[in-house]
Design a protein around this motif. Sequence first.
Motif, PDB file in Angstrom:
ATOM      1  N   UNK A  27     -48.770  49.245 -34.423  1.00 35.99           N
ATOM      2  CA  UNK A  27     -48.993  49.062 -32.977  1.00 35.99           C
ATOM      3  C   UNK A  27     -50.226  49.837 -32.532  1.00 35.99           C
ATOM      4  N   UNK A  28     -50.368  51.042 -33.071  1.00 35.41           N
ATOM      5  CA  UNK A  28     -51.476  51.894 -32.663  1.00 35.41           C
ATOM      6  C   UNK A  28     -52.839  51.303 -32.965  1.00 35.41           C
ATOM      7  N   UNK A  29     -52.917  50.509 -34.015  1.00 38.00           N
ATOM      8  CA  UNK A  29     -54.200  49.910 -34.384  1.00 38.00           C
ATOM      9  C   UNK A  29     -54.600  48.771 -33.447  1.00 38.00           C
ATOM     10  N   UNK A  30     -53.760  48.521 -32.438  1.00 34.27           N
ATOM     11  CA  UNK A  30     -54.097  47.495 -31.446  1.00 34.27           C
ATOM     12  C   UNK A  30     -53.964  48.003 -30.020  1.00 34.27           C
ATOM     13  N   UNK A  37     -59.009  50.628 -35.707  1.00 32.54           N
ATOM     14  CA  UNK A  37     -59.009  50.780 -37.165  1.00 32.54           C
ATOM     15  C   UNK A  37     -60.285  51.470 -37.646  1.00 32.54           C
ATOM     16  N   UNK A  38     -61.392  51.255 -36.954  1.00 39.32           N
ATOM     17  CA  UNK A  38     -62.603  51.984 -37.351  1.00 39.32           C
ATOM     18  C   UNK A  38     -62.498  53.457 -36.977  1.00 39.32           C
ATOM     19  N   UNK A  39     -61.825  53.737 -35.850  1.00 39.69           N
ATOM     20  CA  UNK A  39     -61.594  55.136 -35.490  1.00 39.69           C
ATOM     21  C   UNK A  39     -60.698  55.800 -36.529  1.00 39.69           C
ATOM     22  N   UNK A  40     -59.650  55.086 -36.963  1.00 42.02           N
ATOM     23  CA  UNK A  40     -58.745  55.627 -37.980  1.00 42.02           C
ATOM     24  C   UNK A  40     -59.487  55.862 -39.290  1.00 42.02           C
ATOM     25  N   UNK A  41     -60.329  54.924 -39.677  1.00 38.78           N
ATOM     26  CA  UNK A  41     -61.097  55.079 -40.913  1.00 38.78           C
ATOM     27  C   UNK A  41     -61.999  56.292 -40.844  1.00 38.78           C
ATOM     28  N   UNK A  83     -54.675  59.737 -33.771  1.00 36.78           N
ATOM     29  CA  UNK A  83     -54.715  60.899 -34.669  1.00 36.78           C
ATOM     30  C   UNK A  83     -53.300  61.380 -34.951  1.00 36.78           C
ATOM     31  N   UNK A  84     -52.471  61.438 -33.939  1.00 37.15           N
ATOM     32  CA  UNK A  84     -51.094  61.908 -34.105  1.00 37.15           C
ATOM     33  C   UNK A  84     -50.300  60.967 -35.013  1.00 37.15           C
ATOM     34  N   UNK A  85     -50.524  59.677 -34.871  1.00 37.23           N
ATOM     35  CA  UNK A  85     -49.836  58.695 -35.720  1.00 37.23           C
ATOM     36  C   UNK A  85     -50.233  58.867 -37.184  1.00 37.23           C
ATOM     37  N   UNK A  86     -51.510  59.065 -37.409  1.00 33.03           N
ATOM     38  CA  UNK A  86     -51.995  59.252 -38.781  1.00 33.03           C
ATOM     39  C   UNK A  86     -51.483  60.559 -39.369  1.00 33.03           C
ATOM     40  N   UNK A  87     -51.427  61.595 -38.550  1.00 34.51           N
ATOM     41  CA  UNK A  87     -50.912  62.882 -39.016  1.00 34.51           C
ATOM     42  C   UNK A  87     -49.437  62.771 -39.390  1.00 34.51           C
ATOM     43  N   UNK A  88     -48.685  61.985 -38.602  1.00 34.32           N
ATOM     44  CA  UNK A  88     -47.258  61.798 -38.875  1.00 34.32           C
ATOM     45  C   UNK A  88     -47.037  61.140 -40.233  1.00 34.32           C
ATOM     46  N   UNK A  89     -47.995  60.315 -40.640  1.00 32.45           N
ATOM     47  CA  UNK A  89     -47.910  59.654 -41.943  1.00 32.45           C
ATOM     48  C   UNK A  89     -48.553  60.469 -43.060  1.00 32.45           C
ATOM     49  N   UNK A  90     -49.194  61.562 -42.689  1.00 35.09           N
ATOM     50  CA  UNK A  90     -49.920  62.358 -43.669  1.00 35.09           C
ATOM     51  C   UNK A  90     -51.223  61.718 -44.100  1.00 35.09           C
TER      52      UNK A  90
END
Length: 311
Positions: free
Chosen positions: A249-252, A260-264, A290-297
Amino acid sequence: MKLKGELKGVYPALITPFKKNGEIDIAGFRNNIDYVIEGGVSGIVPCGCTGEAATLSFDEQKRLLETAVDQANGRVPVIGGSGSNNTREAVELTRYAMDSGATAAMLITPYYNKPGDAGQLLHYRTVAENVDIPIILYNVPSRTGINMKPSIVAELAKIDNIVGIKEASGSPAQTAEIIELTRGYKKGFTVLSGDDNLTIPIMSYGGKGVVSVAANVLPKEVSQMVAYYLKGDQKKALDVYYKLAPIMRGLFIETNPIPVKAAANMMGLAAGPLRAPLTTMAPENQKKLQAMLEALGAVKKKVAVKARAKK
């Protein structure tokens, strides 16, 4: 590399990394390809919507297709985005995808001029008749302003070299109808989800995987989810799905491919800036992502993949 059997699995719709000066980051693009292949994806899709194809010149699209084929080096199929709202241009780009060595081509429905049923049939038939390469339809009404009806998909699926569809209408019911109408075709016709978060529902109807945005940054996890489902282990597939659901969801939360480019970028993958008119992600959304990515490691991962040297 020839297409062997039906399409199934995970096919990341690759982002196009840019340098600060606006040029394509070819070395970064190569690194990203190695990253997703090592993550277990089934193939790659350069030059699609996620790859900002609308802002790429013909020469840039051709260079990306050549680079993708070279970097994949036969490890996975390359499905080149070659769509256009101009049928003549679509023929040219699809022919170039074939000449570059791509395994197949993916063509979005003509946008802006919004052809009706007859125009859609004419468009795809013209490309299929003029370019001898497997063709995957791409239906995404939110981008194009038109929806390709299941009956039109079923008619096009009778053409020998039209082998599947990336279905991104957002309607599981419509996707199920496409599968219903085409499942008896002897040659086979593959339906792939065009929405990460609808992958499991669409596979439950008979879909075979996903053309994924999330797999740009989490190729291993998305590939595991689909592999579990294809093996019949729905529980494990759902366990992975619900783990990934927040980031899907966060990627949209903003227009794709902004998130997705921010996540990359956060993960150390090649991404760089966006091309105008797309703009940098809002600070508050960057924090959420950032928080979502951190939650996934995920932000702790060290992406240390070296591009294969070009001969």
